[in-house]
Write a protein that holds these residues in place. Structure first.
Motif, mmCIF file in Angstrom:
data_model
loop_
_atom_site.group_PDB
_atom_site.id
_atom_site.type_symbol
_atom_site.label_atom_id
_atom_site.label_comp_id
_atom_site.label_asym_id
_atom_site.label_seq_id
_atom_site.Cartn_x
_atom_site.Cartn_y
_atom_site.Cartn_z
ATOM 1 N N PRO A 193 0.829 -1.215 0.000
ATOM 2 C CA PRO A 193 0.000 0.000 0.000
ATOM 3 C C PRO A 193 0.862 1.265 0.000
ATOM 4 C CG PRO A 193 -0.779 -1.555 1.641
ATOM 5 C CD PRO A 193 0.547 -2.079 1.164
ATOM 6 N N SER A 194 0.292 2.358 -0.553
ATOM 7 C CA SER A 194 0.908 3.690 -0.456
ATOM 8 C C SER A 194 0.580 4.284 0.908
ATOM 9 C CB SER A 194 0.381 4.604 -1.567
ATOM 10 O OG SER A 194 0.661 4.055 -2.836
ATOM 11 N N ASP A 195 1.194 5.426 1.224
ATOM 12 C CA ASP A 195 0.925 6.117 2.493
ATOM 13 C C ASP A 195 -0.545 6.518 2.552
ATOM 14 O OD1 ASP A 195 3.525 5.844 3.160
ATOM 15 O OD2 ASP A 195 4.110 7.911 2.653
ATOM 16 N N ILE A 196 -1.153 6.403 3.749
ATOM 17 C CA ILE A 196 -2.586 6.640 3.946
ATOM 18 C C ILE A 196 -2.756 7.863 4.839
ATOM 19 C CG2 ILE A 196 -4.738 5.666 4.851
ATOM 20 C CD1 ILE A 196 -3.505 2.875 4.302
ATOM 21 N N TYR B 242 -8.183 1.075 7.169
ATOM 22 C CA TYR B 242 -8.159 -0.188 6.442
ATOM 23 C C TYR B 242 -7.297 -0.060 5.192
ATOM 24 C CZ TYR B 242 -12.113 -1.265 9.449
ATOM 25 O OH TYR B 242 -12.908 -1.464 10.538
ATOM 26 N N TRP B 243 -6.681 -1.193 4.778
ATOM 27 C CA TRP B 243 -5.914 -1.258 3.550
ATOM 28 C C TRP B 243 -5.863 -2.706 3.050
ATOM 29 C CZ3 TRP B 243 -3.764 -0.127 8.338
ATOM 30 C CH2 TRP B 243 -2.950 -1.118 8.882
ATOM 31 N N GLU C 79 -3.933 -5.963 2.395
ATOM 32 C CA GLU C 79 -2.717 -6.542 2.946
ATOM 33 C C GLU C 79 -1.699 -6.792 1.818
ATOM 34 O OE1 GLU C 79 -1.994 -7.060 6.019
ATOM 35 O OE2 GLU C 79 -3.877 -7.039 7.117
ATOM 36 N N SER D 38 -4.663 -4.332 9.093
ATOM 37 C CA SER D 38 -5.728 -3.522 8.503
ATOM 38 C C SER D 38 -6.935 -3.537 9.429
ATOM 39 C CB SER D 38 -6.103 -4.062 7.117
ATOM 40 O OG SER D 38 -7.178 -3.324 6.580
ATOM 41 N N VAL E 230 0.551 5.737 8.113
ATOM 42 C CA VAL E 230 -0.845 6.142 8.316
ATOM 43 C C VAL E 230 -0.821 7.440 9.100
ATOM 44 C CG1 VAL E 230 -3.044 5.583 9.417
ATOM 45 C CG2 VAL E 230 -1.765 3.798 8.216
#
Length: 1467
Positions: A903-906, A920-921, A923, A942, A971
């Motif tokens: 995942p990219s930065d949230i 949430y992301w 996995e 997540s 995050v």
């Protein structure tokens, strides 16, 4: 005695040795004819065996193990001599033959012509030995490898092909510090291999393994600022971004720093670079807007009025400091004329505050502080009378009573008697009466003086039935009481003595006595004062009478101002060629008793530019009463020349060569020249001229140039003589060519010879280079040997010869660079690994080697496991060599897993007040070529709850071989606020009215605000409650903001209406104006500053004026001037004053023909001197003129220096005119200095061969009448080195007046010229000495000298037949004539410890060297003579023997003592 050959026979060109006489020997390349030996015939029978000499002892030799060619053994061959014939020799082995391990016998057999035999036997024993180190193959080069920084930084696994070694004795043992495939730490590690054979010979292989960390990961940047909006000119700051890198060392380059930004937009860029060049960036934009609106000033202060007690000079004032606000933020107080608490003088003072915002828009607030004087202190009463008790005659209804009235003073200076109940002399009735005096000042403060008059009736006579006493109640009568006295005093004088005729008093009843007087005649009275003088007289009955008058003293000003610091005459110089020059001085000033003095005129200003010559400067000062004084002085600029001449083409330093032994080298140069602004330059001296002969060393050359102003310039350079030597060295003992053999397989062998040597006339020669040294190893073939000798002058000589080595071949082939075992890795899944190597090479002494077999080729594919590779080689002799190594292939996995989804930065937001949020992301997933990947760790899942701020998330995946890969992201949870604050109590619009003012103070209650964040800021407040508002409508605004910049507003208006019933206020209304008109002028223009009006309600204007400034007013008249002003409401005010014009005489007399300054020059010591001039004449329109002052008269005597002459004239009105000039008497010095003890010309003689001499003398001195003399030029100093020839020495002295005197003399250096001639000076002598002895006797023929003019004195360091030690000894003969000139003969005697052998070809050199023979003490000539006699005797004896035994002639052979090529075969 016998002649013998070097080796049993003698050949043409060989050396022969003469033996006889105490072991004396001679070797030389000569024939018997050369020594005078006649041809003879001998028939003596020979039965004696030859005599053998030099038979070698047994010889031991070492043969290197494996060397099949044997070892070459050398020895010096024995020789044999025979008395009657030559000797034949037979030997079993020659020298330089190869010998093998074991013991070999060597025999030499010598036989003469008669068959007599002599033998020489010795053995050669050869032993085998191993001294050769093992031979190493494939020693690796230094290895350099890398490991990623932070990953595996503890080290790296390193592989290499291990070296191997061979030895003739077998396989050597191996010791090694590290194994291939070992792990090496970061840094440099030394790896060593040591191979040892059975004889403990070792060979070493060493190399370094360098493990370096590499960094390919860029820095990580966090907290990069967002774009910033700001105002032009404002100081902008931001938080610097954070950066992290494994190296802990990041270089930051940024385009901008926090500060002031004025452009429309700025791109700010941060670049982060780690030491490995990996970069990361942070970029944001600063958006700038322009602010042109000035700040709003809050709570500007109303005008302040404070009160100061009369007599105090100032008073403190306090107020609340105003402030400013601006729509764009910060407001700065940039200046304030005053601060709260300052003290202000009486009157009105303007106070101003200046505010600026970040864009430097300026607003100001101004108000006035008015300090008013108040008087609350009552007057002070002086001499209030005491109660008075008096007697009155009975029946008398009243009687007069007198007293000295009281007086009063006040701080205001203004006090008056408001009331008095009684006056002195009033009639009082019997009884007690209260007398009251009341004084008041201008502020209505009152003071009271109260006393009682008590009249008592006294009864002492009879009147009817009563008795009473008559009482006298009549005061005395004053006679001649003076009227008020008016006197004047010069301004600045504090007191004046005033006299008057004193009053007296008479009384009807008797005498009256002066009881008290406040002042008496001759008392001092203050200037500008009115003093009351009172006299009190008293009669016998106590009745008092008073005489009171005033003494009034006023001031007048008739004294002109006094000059302060009038400058003296200024004398400066100006450089020739300059047109003018700025001259500065301290400006004069003046003081006056009136305290008011003006500079009415000045001819020049300090700092003005002046031309050469004399210029008069004049200042005139006047006081307010027209008294004037002048200050004058002269500025004199004299043209001078202080610049040294400019030298052209001054030579640079000259370097020349001086040959060793010469008297010097002549040196030439282009002589320098000079020019000067004056146009006149003279060469006053030079130390040397072109063509001068200089020796070795440094000679300084000076040229001295002088212009017409005696400025001296010097040109200095050096002539540097370098000793040179151009004669090459002479080489001695250069060896002949050398021939020898070398076994095939040996690369080289050691060859030795006697090293050559060289000599040089400089006495210092060095071996510059040599291609080889004796004992070096040489390869087969021809090698040229070169020795090169050089002296200090770079001259060289060489010795060349050849070494020729012939080859023999017996060695087997030699394999080189056989590869080491090879270890390689095969990635999992691969079919095979291609392996390459450098194929071995082989050499053989025969030069022909064949490859028999080869099992594998380089580049072939190898599977997992071990494979043996073999190479076989053979030479023509069937010697086989093998090369074998292994290929070892390992299966490895080095590829890390691959992240498929990361995942990219949230970033998420939550409402203000919340603290956590679920995020949430998807996995992350990973895969690997091995088919097996494990998620070994993860920091979060997540759906986890995350707090406010930034949280890092990490997943770690790993395969079976622990190759790892990371998935990292972050995050961020942030809060936001979108609700504006709520305003409470916002005021309604306000309406107010003002009378007589342009503004009024308006009050209201400040609003407030609340916000959910709990934090509200009042961002803008345009006005303050109680603030003054001008006429019209003003908008008031309050702006509230919460931390999220949500804003709420409160706005209302303030309206102020004006009512005007007040008249304008007039400012600057003049008081009465006094003007003067010169006598004879009826009108004069009078000027004043016009008054003006102001009105709080608006504009004012002048309605009427009676006169204007500059209008003509009549003399001796008073004129009233009036101004009428009106405002917009028709309210009026007036200003009225008077103009008084009086006539007076203010024009000073006019002076004609005031003399200019007078200059005279006299010779030193002849002052004082008479000076005359024409006196000035003055005139005045009043017709009345007089001379007040004349400081000097014409034809007076004046001393050296400057004297001021002053004439002062005055007219009837005391207007004064001054004539001043100066008389300058100066001394001049025209006499040149006197030189003391100038040296005479000097001649110095030097010895032959010298270049020059150091010459000394007593330096001359000089004196001058001025007492000051300077040595200007000195071409040479005592102790200077002078070359051969004549040199001029000059000294130039100068006094203060630039008068010069010169002292010159010559120094001549001549070389000695001896008439002596030296004959028979020996050259170097070499003598031999028997081993073990320390000295030997050496003799020679002594040199002598012939002098044509006189006898010669001879001395020497040694004499013939003295004993000399081993080594070289210098012998010196000194010949000195009567003139002291010396000449020398020197040579060396060298004693060497061995028999000296000389080749026939060197006979001439031998004779010239005068070789002396050990023990004989005679030279070669003596030896030849002795030999000739001995040989002659031998020939006679042989001739007699021949006659007697003629028949046996077959036993002898006619010997030709002069040997030729035909004789060589016979011998």
């Amino acid at each position: 005695m016998a002649w013998r050959t070097a080796r049993g026979g003698w050949r043409h060109g060989q050396s022969i040795v003469y033996e006889g006489g105490r072991g004396t020997s001679y070797e030389g390349d000569i024939s018997l004819d050369d020594i005078g030996l006649p041809n003879c015939v001998s028939t003596v029978p020979d039965t004696t065996a030859p005599v053998v000499s030099g038979c070698p002892a047994d010889i031991d030799a070492i043969l290197e193990l494996g060397d099949i060619g044997g070892v070459i053994v050398n020895w010096t061959e024995p020789i044999a001599t025979d008395e009657t014939s030559n000797v034949e020799v037979i030997s079993s082995h020659p020298p330089s033959q190869a010998f093998f391990i074991g013991k070999t016998g060597v025999a030499y057999i010598f036989r003469d012509r008669s068959g007599n035999v002599a033998t020489c036997y010795f053995s050669v024993t050869v032993r085998g030995a191993d001294t050769t180190s093992p031979t190493i193959y494939n020693c690796p080069d230094d290895i350099k490898t890398e490991t990623e920084a932070g990953i595996g930084s503890n080290g790296s696994t390193v592989f290499w092909n291990e070296p191997n070694a061979t030895d003739i004795s077998g396989t050597p043992e191996i010791m090694q510090s590290h194994m291939s495939n070992a792990t090496f730490p970061v840094g440099v590690t030394l790896v060593t291999y040591e191979f040892m054979d059975s004889s403990n010979n070792t060979a070493n292989c060493s190399f370094s393994v360098m493990v370096e960390t590499v960094d390919r990961t860029p820095p990580t940047v966090t907290r990069c600022p967002s774009d910033i909006d700001t105002v032009s000119g404002r100081h902008v700051t931001w938080r610097e971004p954070d950066v992290f890198d494994l190296s802990q060392n990041v270089t930051i380059v940024k385009s901008h720093w926090p500060g002031i930004f004025v452009a429309d937009q700025k791109q700010v860029a941060y670049t982060f670079t780690d030491p490995s060049g990996n970069t990361a960036a942070c970029n944001f934009t600063i958006n700038i807007v322009y602010d042109t609106t000035p700040p709003v000033i809050n709570n500007c202060v109303d005008n302040i009025t404070v009160f100061s007690e009369i007599g105090e000079t100032d008073q403190s004032a306090f107020w609340a400091q105003p402030s400013g606000t601006d729509d764009f933020g910060r407001v700065m107080l940039i200046h304030a004329t005053h601060t709260s608490g300052d003290r202000f003088p009486v009157g009105t003072t303007s106070v101003m505050y200046f505010f600026a915002d970040d864009s430097y828009n300026v607003a100001y607030c101004n108000f006035s502080v008015v300090v008013q004087e108040v008087d609350t202190t009552p007057p002070a009463i002086q001499s209030c009378p005491s109660d008075m008790n008096l007697d009155i005659e009975p029946g008398r209804p009243t009687t007069p009573v007198s007293w000295i009235p009281p007086s009063a003073t006040d701080v205001s200076g203004n006090v008056s008697l408001l009331s008095q109940s009684h006056l002195p002399g009033d009639s009082f009735t019997p009884g007690k009466t209260n007398v009251v005096y009341t004084f008041t000042d201008g502020s209505d403060n009152e003071a009271h003086c109260s006393f009682y008059v008590n009249l008592r009736e006294v009864f002492l006579g009879n009147h009817g039935n009563s008795s009473f006493i008559y009482t006298d109640t009549t005061p005395p009568t004053i006679i001649n009481c003076p009227s008020d006295i008016h006197e004047s005093i010069e301004l600045g004088t504090l007191q004046l003595v005033v006299s008057w005729l004193e009053p007296s008093a008479v009384d009807l009843k008797g005498s009256a006595v002066l009881q008290n007087a406040t002042h008496r005649p001759g008392a001092m009275f203050a200037a500008e004062s009115s003093t009351e003088v009172s006299y009190v007289f008293k009669d016998e009955s106590g009745n008092v009478a008073f005489c009171i008058f005033s003494v009034i003293v006023s001031t007048v000003d008739t004294t002109p101002p006094e000059i302060i610091s009038c400058p003296d005459d200024i004398s400066e110089t100006i450089q020739i060629g300059d047109k003018n020059k700025s001259i500065s001085w301290s400006e004069p000033s003046a003081s006056d008793v009136s305290g008011n003095v003006l500079l009415t005129s000045q001819t020049y200003l300090s700092g003005d530019f002046f031309k050469p010559g004399k210029t008069r400067i004049a200042y005139v000062f006047s006081d307010s009463d027209g008294n004037s004084v002048s200050c004058s002085f002269d500025v004199t600029l004299t043209i001078v020349d202080t610049t040294r001449p400019e030298i052209g083409n001054c030579p640079s330093n000259i370097v020349t060569d001086v040959e060793i032994g010469s008297i010097g080298t002549a040196v030439d140069w282009i002589e320098p020249s000079a020019n000067d602004e004056s146009g006149s330059v003279t060469l006053i001296a030079k130390t040397h001229s072109p063509g001068v002969r200089v020796g070795a060393g440094t000679t300084t050359v000076n040229y001295f140039f002088m212009d017409s102003s005696n400025n001296v310039a010097t040109c200095t350079f050096q002539v540097i003589g370098n000793s040179v030597d151009s004669t090459p060295p002479e080489v001695e003992f250069c060896p002949n060519d050398i021939r020898d053999t070398i076994e095939v397989g040996e690369e080289d062998r050691s060859i030795s010879w006697v090293e050559p040597r060289a000599s040089d006339i400089s006495g210092n020669v060095s071996l510059l280079s040599q291609s080889h040294s004796s004992g070096d190893n040489f390869k087969p073939g021809k090698t040229e040997i070169i020795y090169t000798f050089a002296d200090e002058g770079g001259n060289s000589a060489s010795c060349n010869f050849e070494i020729n080595l012939n080859l023999v071949d017996t060695r087997k082939p030699n394999i080189q660079s056989c590869p080491f075992d090879i270890v390689t890795d095969l990635e999992v899944g691969s079919m095979g690994a291609s392996v390459s190597w450098t194929e071995p090479s082989v050499t053989d002494e025969s030069g022909n080697v064949t490859l028999l077999t080869q099992t594998h080729l380089p580049g072939k594919q190898f599977g997992v496991g071990t494979t043996t590779v073999t190479y076989l080689y053979v030479d023509p002799s069937n010697n086989i060599a093998a090369c074998t190594f292994r290929i070892m292939t390992r299966s490895v996995d080095t590829t890390p897993p691959k992240i498929d989804v990361c995942p990219s930065d949230i970033s998420v937001t939550i409402e203000l007040g919340n603290t956590r949020k679920a995020v949430y992301w998807m996995e992350p997933l990973a895969s690997d070529n091995s088919g097996h990947v494990t998620l070994t760790s993860q920091s979060h899942h997540s759906g986890d709850d995350f707090p406010l701020g930034m949280t890092g998330i990490s997943y770690l995946f790993m395969d079976a071989t622990e190759n790892a890969v990371w998935c990292n992201f972050s995050v961020a949870v942030n809060t936001e606020d979108t609700i504006a604050p709520i305003v409470i109590d916002c005021p309604s619009d306000v309406v107010d009215k003002v009378e007589g003012s342009m503004s009024t103070s308006v009050q209201w209650k400040d609003p407030s605000a609340t916000d959910a964040s709990g934090n509200v800021t009042l961002l803008v407040k345009t006005h303050q409650p109680g603030e003054k508002f001008g006429i019209g409508t003003s908008n008031v605004m309050y702006i509230f903001a919460d931390p999220s910049n949500n804003m709420a507003y409160c706005t209302f208006s303030v309206r102020v209406d004006l009512i005007d019933t007040l008249p304008p206020k007039i400012l600057n209304c003049p008081s009465g104006i006094n003007a003067s008109a010169e006598v004879g002028i009826g009108q004069v223009a009078v000027f004043w500053i016009e008054p003006f009006g102001i009105d709080e309600a608006g504009r004012t204007s002048v309605l009427r004026r009676s006169h204007v400034p500059g209008q003509l007013f009549a003399a001796n008249n008073v004129t009233q001037v009036s101004y009428i002003f009106g405002d917009e409401a028709d309210n009026q005010a007036s200003c009225i004053f008077s103009v008084t014009v009086n006539q007076e005489d203010t024009v000073a007399p006019e002076i004609a023909s005031c003399p200019l300054d007078i200059y005279k020059t006299v010779e030193i010591g002849t002052s004082p001197v008479h000076v005359s001039w024409k006196e000035p004449i003055a005139s005045d329109k009043s017709g009345h003129i007089e001379i007040l002052t004349a400081t000097h008269a014409p034809d007076e005597m004046f001393d050296v220096g400057s004297t001021l002459v002053s004439y002062i004239y005055a007219d009837g009105s005391n207007n004064r005119a001054t004539c001043e000039f100066e008389i300058h008497i100066s001394e001049s010095d025209t006499r040149a200095p006197s030189i003391i003890s100038c040296p005479n010309n000097e001649t110095v003689k030097i010895d032959i061969g010298s270049f020059g001499a150091i010459v000394n003398w007593d330096a001359p001195m000089a004196e001058d009448t001025s007492g000051y003399v300077m040595l200007l030029v000195q071409t040479h100093a005592p102790g200077t080195f002078f070359a051969i020839g004549t040199t001029m020495v000059s000294y130039i002295f100068r006094d203060n007046a630039n008068n010069m005197a010169k002292c010159s003399f010559s120094v001549t250096v001549t070389a000695a010229e001896s008439s002596s001639m030296i004959f028979n000076c020996p050259i170097n002598i070499v003598a031999g000495i028997e081993p073990g002895r320390d000295t030997t006797t050496v003799t020679w023929i002594e040199p002598y000298a012939i002098n044509l003019s006189a006898a010669t004195k001879i001395s020497s360091t040694h004499k013939p037949s003295e004993s000399f030690p081993i080594g070289s000894t210098l012998v010196v003969y000194t010949f000195e004539d009567l003139d002291g000139y010396k000449q020398f003969c020197n040579f060396t005697v060298t004693v060497i410890e061995n028999e000296y052998t000389l080749d026939v070809g060197d006979q001439e050199q031998f004779i010239n060297s005068r070789v002396t023979y050990e023990g004989s003490g005679v030279s070669y000539a003596a030896l030849v003579m002795s030999l000739s006699v001995v040989i002659l005797i031998i020939c006679i004896l042989l001739l007699q023997l021949y006659i007697r035994k003629k028949k046996k002639a077959d036993n002898v052979k006619l010997v030709g003592l002069h040997l030729s090529e035909r004789d060589e075969d016979y011998f």
